[in-house]
Enzyme design. Sequence first.
Site, PDB file in Angstrom:
ATOM      1  N   ARG A 188       2.704   7.777   9.513  1.00  0.00           N
ATOM      2  CA  ARG A 188       1.800   7.036   8.616  1.00  0.00           C
ATOM      3  C   ARG A 188       1.062   8.098   7.808  1.00  0.00           C
ATOM      4  NH1 ARG A 188      -2.288   2.011   9.514  1.00  0.00           N
ATOM      5  NH2 ARG A 188      -0.249   1.019   9.407  1.00  0.00           N
TER       6      ARG A 188
ATOM      7  N   HIS B 267       5.139  -0.408   3.163  1.00  0.00           N
ATOM      8  CA  HIS B 267       4.865  -0.666   4.588  1.00  0.00           C
ATOM      9  C   HIS B 267       5.985  -1.559   5.121  1.00  0.00           C
ATOM     10  CE1 HIS B 267       2.792  -0.885   8.253  1.00  0.00           C
ATOM     11  NE2 HIS B 267       1.743  -1.612   7.941  1.00  0.00           N
TER      12      HIS B 267
ATOM     13  N   GLN C 193       5.747  -3.686   8.419  1.00  0.00           N
ATOM     14  CA  GLN C 193       4.958  -4.917   8.330  1.00  0.00           C
ATOM     15  C   GLN C 193       5.839  -6.084   7.896  1.00  0.00           C
ATOM     16  OE1 GLN C 193       1.599  -5.325   9.116  1.00  0.00           O
ATOM     17  NE2 GLN C 193       2.246  -7.462   9.016  1.00  0.00           N
TER      18      GLN C 193
ATOM     19  N   ASP D 198      -3.721  -9.320   1.278  1.00  0.00           N
ATOM     20  CA  ASP D 198      -4.092  -8.099   2.010  1.00  0.00           C
ATOM     21  C   ASP D 198      -5.404  -7.613   1.395  1.00  0.00           C
ATOM     22  OD1 ASP D 198      -4.084  -5.772   3.556  1.00  0.00           O
ATOM     23  OD2 ASP D 198      -2.551  -4.756   2.361  1.00  0.00           O
TER      24      ASP D 198
ATOM     25  N   CYS E 162      -1.481  -8.975   6.860  1.00  0.00           N
ATOM     26  CA  CYS E 162      -1.042  -7.897   7.755  1.00  0.00           C
ATOM     27  C   CYS E 162      -2.160  -7.417   8.671  1.00  0.00           C
ATOM     28  CB  CYS E 162      -0.493  -6.749   6.931  1.00  0.00           C
ATOM     29  SG  CYS E 162      -1.726  -5.972   5.849  1.00  0.00           S
TER      30      CYS E 162
ATOM     31  N   ARG F   1       4.752  -7.369  15.209  1.00  0.00           N
ATOM     32  CA  ARG F   1       4.974  -5.946  14.924  1.00  0.00           C
ATOM     33  C   ARG F   1       5.701  -5.315  16.112  1.00  0.00           C
ATOM     34  NH1 ARG F   1       1.762  -3.209  11.327  1.00  0.00           N
ATOM     35  NH2 ARG F   1       3.233  -1.530  11.798  1.00  0.00           N
TER      36      ARG F   1
HETATM   37  N1  NVA Z   1      -2.745  -2.135   2.249  1.00  0.00           N
HETATM   38  C1  NVA Z   1      -3.405  -1.709   3.456  1.00  0.00           C
HETATM   39  C2  NVA Z   1      -2.573  -2.076   4.649  1.00  0.00           C
HETATM   40  C3  NVA Z   1      -3.179  -1.737   5.971  1.00  0.00           C
HETATM   41  C4  NVA Z   1      -2.309  -2.100   7.110  1.00  0.00           C
HETATM   42  C5  NVA Z   1      -3.676  -0.224   3.404  1.00  0.00           C
HETATM   43  O1  NVA Z   1      -2.787   0.533   2.966  1.00  0.00           O
HETATM   44  O2  NVA Z   1      -4.766   0.201   3.769  1.00  0.00           O
HETATM   45  N1   CP Z   2      -1.031  -4.036   9.683  1.00  0.00           N
HETATM   46  C1   CP Z   2      -1.205  -2.756  10.065  1.00  0.00           C
HETATM   47  O1   CP Z   2      -0.393  -1.872   9.754  1.00  0.00           O
HETATM   48  O2   CP Z   2      -2.293  -2.563  10.840  1.00  0.00           O
HETATM   49  P1   CP Z   2      -2.898  -1.140  11.290  1.00  0.00           P
HETATM   50  O3   CP Z   2      -3.415  -0.458  10.056  1.00  0.00           O
HETATM   51  O4   CP Z   2      -3.969  -1.484  12.265  1.00  0.00           O
HETATM   52  O5   CP Z   2      -1.787  -0.328  11.907  1.00  0.00           O
END
Ligand code: NVA
Ligand code: CP
Length: 316
Positions: A116, A143, A146, A234, A273, A301
């Site tokens: 990540r 992502h 997800q 989101d 998500c 997930r």
């Molecule tokens: N769009 C959000 C998703 C978090 C799971 C982010 O990138 O922060």
């Molecule tokens: N939806 C998701 O990826 O959650 P986290 O940021 O908690 O991993």
Amino acid sequence: MSEGSTSGGLRHFLSLTDAGGDAIAAILNDAQDRKKARAGWPKGKVDVDRPLDGHVLAMIFEKNSTRTRVSFDLAMRQLGGSAIILDSGSSQIGRGESVGDTARVLSRFADAIMIRTDIHSKAEELAAAASVPVINGLTDLSHPCQLLADMLTLIERKGKLAGSKWAWFGDGNNVCNSLIEAASIMYFDVTVACPEGFEPDIGILKAAAARGKSVPIVRDAAAAAAGADVIVTDTWTSMGHSDSDNRAAAMASFMVDEALMTGAGDQAVFMHCLPAHRGEEVSDAVIDGAQSAAWDEAENRLHAQKSLILWCLGKL
Ligand code: NVA
Ligand code: CP
């Protein structure tokens, strides 16, 4: 369905199109089977077939996470393996060790790597230098994990994915980009309702168009919701974004509230998500309401990623 591509014989999963439609369908089928087979079991109990006995997943977190971290760790435990977690604050990654050298070292210790990170090209660089499969656990661009969970959730709710109509509200962000990729290889439709300047990635839109999937970008939230099977949103301010006040002002009319859900109809499923910003992109009544699938999505997930890891390791 479209064929996926592999790199150097390795099954990386940096995007849904790396796997392709046939592999995604196989992953979603396996996830349903595995989930059913262990229904009611203690969460840490290992699956009967222990398909990843002795295997290790290394996870690199350069951004925060709750679901991704816990679901991948538990996925490895349930498959009979284990996970090792690195973050920038306590590893040499945070002190500038190169992505390539990190990939080469982790490939000696682990059977697969999940990352990540902020810039998508870092995940690509990691995959290019790794000699084990690399999984995208979220970048600024996408992502894909997800979307595996979201598609699994819709199949559970509606029995099928192909032909479904999804409507996205708010920021055309990384999750939205992966939704568009998913629609383009799994034969479903998506409309994006967002303010000007917050559209999904142009490269993702063009690639989807090249696969024959055009994605309407609209400014009228109510029109986008009408007749949709899935209403999805989101956060308006993703990790790495600044100017949250301006973003909130721009996206206020794209909030998913009771009126929007009523316009969509009783058949519509709400997805998010998580983490959610209640009172911003979604109201309490919607996320806690009868049409919300947010908690199933979170659980899925785990189930989707177990099958994904098996696919990456050539066991599916
Ligand atoms: N769009 C959000 C998703 C978090 C799971 C982010 O990138 O922060
Ligand atoms: N939806 C998701 O990826 O959650 P986290 O940021 O908690 O991993």
